[in-house]
Design a protein around this motif. Structure first.
Motif, PDB file in Angstrom:
ATOM      1  N   THR A  89      64.971 -34.658 -41.573  1.00  7.99           N
ATOM      2  CA  THR A  89      64.780 -34.220 -42.954  1.00  7.99           C
ATOM      3  C   THR A  89      65.182 -35.325 -43.932  1.00  7.99           C
ATOM      4  O   THR A  89      64.505 -35.564 -44.944  1.00  7.99           O
ATOM      5  N   ALA A  90      66.276 -36.013 -43.620  1.00  6.48           N
ATOM      6  CA  ALA A  90      66.706 -37.125 -44.473  1.00  6.48           C
ATOM      7  C   ALA A  90      65.666 -38.240 -44.482  1.00  6.48           C
ATOM      8  O   ALA A  90      65.367 -38.822 -45.533  1.00  6.48           O
ATOM      9  N   LEU A  91      65.090 -38.530 -43.315  1.00  6.81           N
ATOM     10  CA  LEU A  91      64.057 -39.563 -43.258  1.00  6.81           C
ATOM     11  C   LEU A  91      62.847 -39.164 -44.092  1.00  6.81           C
ATOM     12  O   LEU A  91      62.230 -40.005 -44.761  1.00  6.81           O
ATOM     13  N   MET A  92      62.518 -37.884 -44.093  1.00  4.67           N
ATOM     14  CA  MET A  92      61.356 -37.415 -44.846  1.00  4.67           C
ATOM     15  C   MET A  92      61.541 -37.621 -46.345  1.00  4.67           C
ATOM     16  O   MET A  92      60.555 -37.804 -47.074  1.00  4.67           O
ATOM     17  N   THR A  93      62.772 -37.619 -46.830  1.00  6.12           N
ATOM     18  CA  THR A  93      62.977 -37.890 -48.263  1.00  6.12           C
ATOM     19  C   THR A  93      62.543 -39.316 -48.596  1.00  6.12           C
ATOM     20  O   THR A  93      62.064 -39.584 -49.699  1.00  6.12           O
ATOM     21  N   LEU A  94      62.699 -40.223 -47.644  1.00  8.79           N
ATOM     22  CA  LEU A  94      62.267 -41.601 -47.854  1.00  8.79           C
ATOM     23  C   LEU A  94      60.758 -41.740 -47.740  1.00  8.79           C
ATOM     24  O   LEU A  94      60.155 -42.601 -48.385  1.00  8.79           O
ATOM     25  N   VAL A  95      60.146 -40.874 -46.948  1.00 19.17           N
ATOM     26  CA  VAL A  95      58.686 -40.829 -46.887  1.00 19.17           C
ATOM     27  C   VAL A  95      58.139 -40.407 -48.245  1.00 19.17           C
ATOM     28  O   VAL A  95      57.186 -40.995 -48.766  1.00 19.17           O
ATOM     29  N   GLU A  96      58.768 -39.401 -48.849  1.00 16.30           N
ATOM     30  CA  GLU A  96      58.341 -38.940 -50.172  1.00 16.30           C
ATOM     31  C   GLU A  96      58.466 -40.038 -51.228  1.00 16.30           C
ATOM     32  O   GLU A  96      57.655 -40.124 -52.147  1.00 16.30           O
ATOM     33  N   GLU A  97      59.468 -40.871 -51.082  1.00 14.20           N
ATOM     34  CA  GLU A  97      59.685 -41.947 -52.048  1.00 14.20           C
ATOM     35  C   GLU A  97      58.770 -43.143 -51.807  1.00 14.20           C
ATOM     36  O   GLU A  97      58.776 -44.099 -52.589  1.00 14.20           O
ATOM     37  N   GLY A  98      57.986 -43.078 -50.730  1.00 10.92           N
ATOM     38  CA  GLY A  98      57.077 -44.181 -50.431  1.00 10.92           C
ATOM     39  C   GLY A  98      57.747 -45.364 -49.759  1.00 10.92           C
ATOM     40  O   GLY A  98      57.137 -46.432 -49.610  1.00 10.92           O
ATOM     41  N   LYS A  99      58.991 -45.186 -49.323  1.00 12.00           N
ATOM     42  CA  LYS A  99      59.710 -46.279 -48.668  1.00 12.00           C
ATOM     43  C   LYS A  99      59.457 -46.330 -47.168  1.00 12.00           C
ATOM     44  O   LYS A  99      59.781 -47.324 -46.515  1.00 12.00           O
ATOM     45  N   VAL A 100      58.904 -45.241 -46.646  1.00 10.34           N
ATOM     46  CA  VAL A 100      58.644 -45.124 -45.211  1.00 10.34           C
ATOM     47  C   VAL A 100      57.319 -44.419 -45.016  1.00 10.34           C
ATOM     48  O   VAL A 100      56.966 -43.518 -45.789  1.00 10.34           O
ATOM     49  N   ASN A 101      56.585 -44.820 -43.987  1.00 12.45           N
ATOM     50  CA  ASN A 101      55.379 -44.103 -43.568  1.00 12.45           C
ATOM     51  C   ASN A 101      55.588 -43.649 -42.132  1.00 12.45           C
ATOM     52  O   ASN A 101      56.028 -44.430 -41.285  1.00 12.45           O
ATOM     53  N   LEU A 102      55.278 -42.404 -41.862  1.00 13.14           N
ATOM     54  CA  LEU A 102      55.535 -41.850 -40.538  1.00 13.14           C
ATOM     55  C   LEU A 102      54.782 -42.579 -39.430  1.00 13.14           C
ATOM     56  O   LEU A 102      55.210 -42.573 -38.273  1.00 13.14           O
ATOM     57  N   ASP A 103      53.676 -43.187 -39.773  1.00  4.84           N
ATOM     58  CA  ASP A 103      52.887 -43.890 -38.759  1.00  4.84           C
ATOM     59  C   ASP A 103      53.134 -45.396 -38.762  1.00  4.84           C
ATOM     60  O   ASP A 103      52.407 -46.149 -38.106  1.00  4.84           O
ATOM     61  N   ASP A 104      54.174 -45.813 -39.479  1.00  3.71           N
ATOM     62  CA  ASP A 104      54.598 -47.208 -39.393  1.00  3.71           C
ATOM     63  C   ASP A 104      55.093 -47.517 -37.989  1.00  3.71           C
ATOM     64  O   ASP A 104      55.706 -46.659 -37.328  1.00  3.71           O
ATOM     65  N   PRO A 105      54.884 -48.740 -37.515  1.00  3.26           N
ATOM     66  CA  PRO A 105      55.534 -49.138 -36.263  1.00  3.26           C
ATOM     67  C   PRO A 105      57.034 -49.254 -36.486  1.00  3.26           C
ATOM     68  O   PRO A 105      57.481 -49.692 -37.558  1.00  3.26           O
TER      69      PRO A 105
END
Length: 379
Positions: A89-105
């Protein structure tokens, strides 16, 4: 077992914080008290909520047997792998901020993962964040943090893969990888990021990787069944042990309470918010809790699939029969269980401290608790 006998009669215990009597359902207490009396566990704290309201909260048995120390609603527990959904859930907050993409290597954040090998050969496709969150990365082995998450990321990158990423489910240290990605993407230590992003906004004041001196007396003692005598004996584990494993562990390191965990799962059922605290968007909650593993067979009980850090009930059966399709949650090594049912708006929390319980996700304790609670609510 005086405490067990008292609570089995349905006499409610004091609720945390308010000083008011907590609601209690007699049949739920009786179901759990029976297994406490049989020395399956020393005691338990159990909570059930429906439509955002706590409809049952009780503490049964002992937090420490020799000291005759009773469980209380604010007893703290090492929740072990129930930490994993919180990390996701914490990682998903960074996905929302555009700092992470779930399909990034993964190698974008941990460069050493560019050199991961299977059977001594480089991969055709890199391991992705989505795969480490769903236990389909090919990683396996123990889930301890060694020295730091930065170092652990490098150690895991050197560990030989067990399968082609994306083809097989195997319970793994993937959430430790996610914890390191949180550090890299946020620029903050993992534990600090969780505190700022989740625990403080949700007022989860008793959820921590390192209990304070004031909190330590409230921690339930860990027990295991003695193979010869059949009695419960005090036990130890690296999980939650801040002396041997002082580094925050994204897979297994948290301590928490029933009230705190109810707040977290209610936030998820609400679609990412609780009161004035907004943690995620509804779309992000849906992404975390939707089936991500397709037709791949996953653990730990039949009819399940996997979301991002969450186990997802697909076809309720056996121990999950009381839950609706789409229910999500996670168990822990010491028998703890947390499950949210988005169809019926219910949360089921079972907190105990017992090693060598076997598959705690499939335990009779979980089954009897959930069945009794669902039966009472369905009346």
């Amino acid at each position: 077992m005086a405490v067990v006998a008292l609570l089995a009669t349905g006499i409610p215990v004091q609720a945390q914080d308010t000083g008011q009597k907590a609601p209690a359902i007699e049949s739920v207490d009786q179901a759990v008290a029976k297994l406490v009396e049989e020395d399956v566990v020393s005691g338990a704290v159990i909570l059930v909520s429906e439509d955002g309201k706590v409809v049952h909260l009780s503490a049964i048995g002992d937090a420490n047997i020799d000291a005759h120390k009773p469980m209380t609603p604010d007893t703290m527990f090492a929740i072990a792998s129930m930490t994993k959904p919180i990390t996701a859930t914490a990682l998903m907050t960074l996905v929302e901020e555009g700092k992470v993409n779930l399909d990034d290597p993964v190698s974008k954040y941990i460069p050493e993962f560019a050199n991961v090998k299977l059977d001594g050969k480089p991969l055709d496709k890199p391991i992705t964040l989505r795969q480490v969150l769903t236990h389909t990365s090919g990683l396996g082995g123990d889930q301890r943090v060694v020295k730091s998450l930065e170092n652990t990321g490098k150690v895991l990158a050197e560990r030989p893969l067990r399968s082609v990423p994306g083809t097989k489910w195997e319970y793994s240290p993937g959430l430790n990888v996610a914890g390191r990605v949180i550090e890299v993407a946020s620029g903050k230590p993992y534990a600090e990021y969780l505190q700022e992003t989740i625990f403080t906004p949700l007022k989860m004041n008793d959820t921590t990787f390192k209990p304070t001196d004031e909190q330590k007396p409230r921690i339930a003692t860990l027990y295991a069944k003695d193979k010869d005598s059949g009695e419960l004996k005090e036990n130890s584990s690296w999980i939650g042990n801040v002396e041997t494993d002082p580094y925050p562990n994204p897979s297994a390191g948290l301590y928490s309470t029933a009230r705190d965990l109810q707040r977290f799962y209610q936030m998820m059922l609400n679609g990412g918010f609780l009161g004035d605290a907004k943690i995620l968007s509804r779309d992000s909650v849906k992404e975390l809790t939707r089936l991500q593993t397709g037709d791949i067979v996953t653990g730990f009980t039949p009819g399940n699939g996997w979301g991002l850090g969450y186990c997802i009930v697909q076809q309720p059966q056996g121990v999950t029969a009381a839950l609706s399709p789409g229910s999500f949650g996670h168990g822990g090594a010491f028998g703890t269980q947390s499950w949210a049912d988005p169809v019926k708006g219910r949360i089921f929390l079972l907190l105990v401290q017992r090693s060598n319980l076997g598959n705690s996700d499939g335990s009779d304790l979980r089954k009897e608790f959930q069945n009794a609670a669902a039966a009472a609510l369905n009346e």
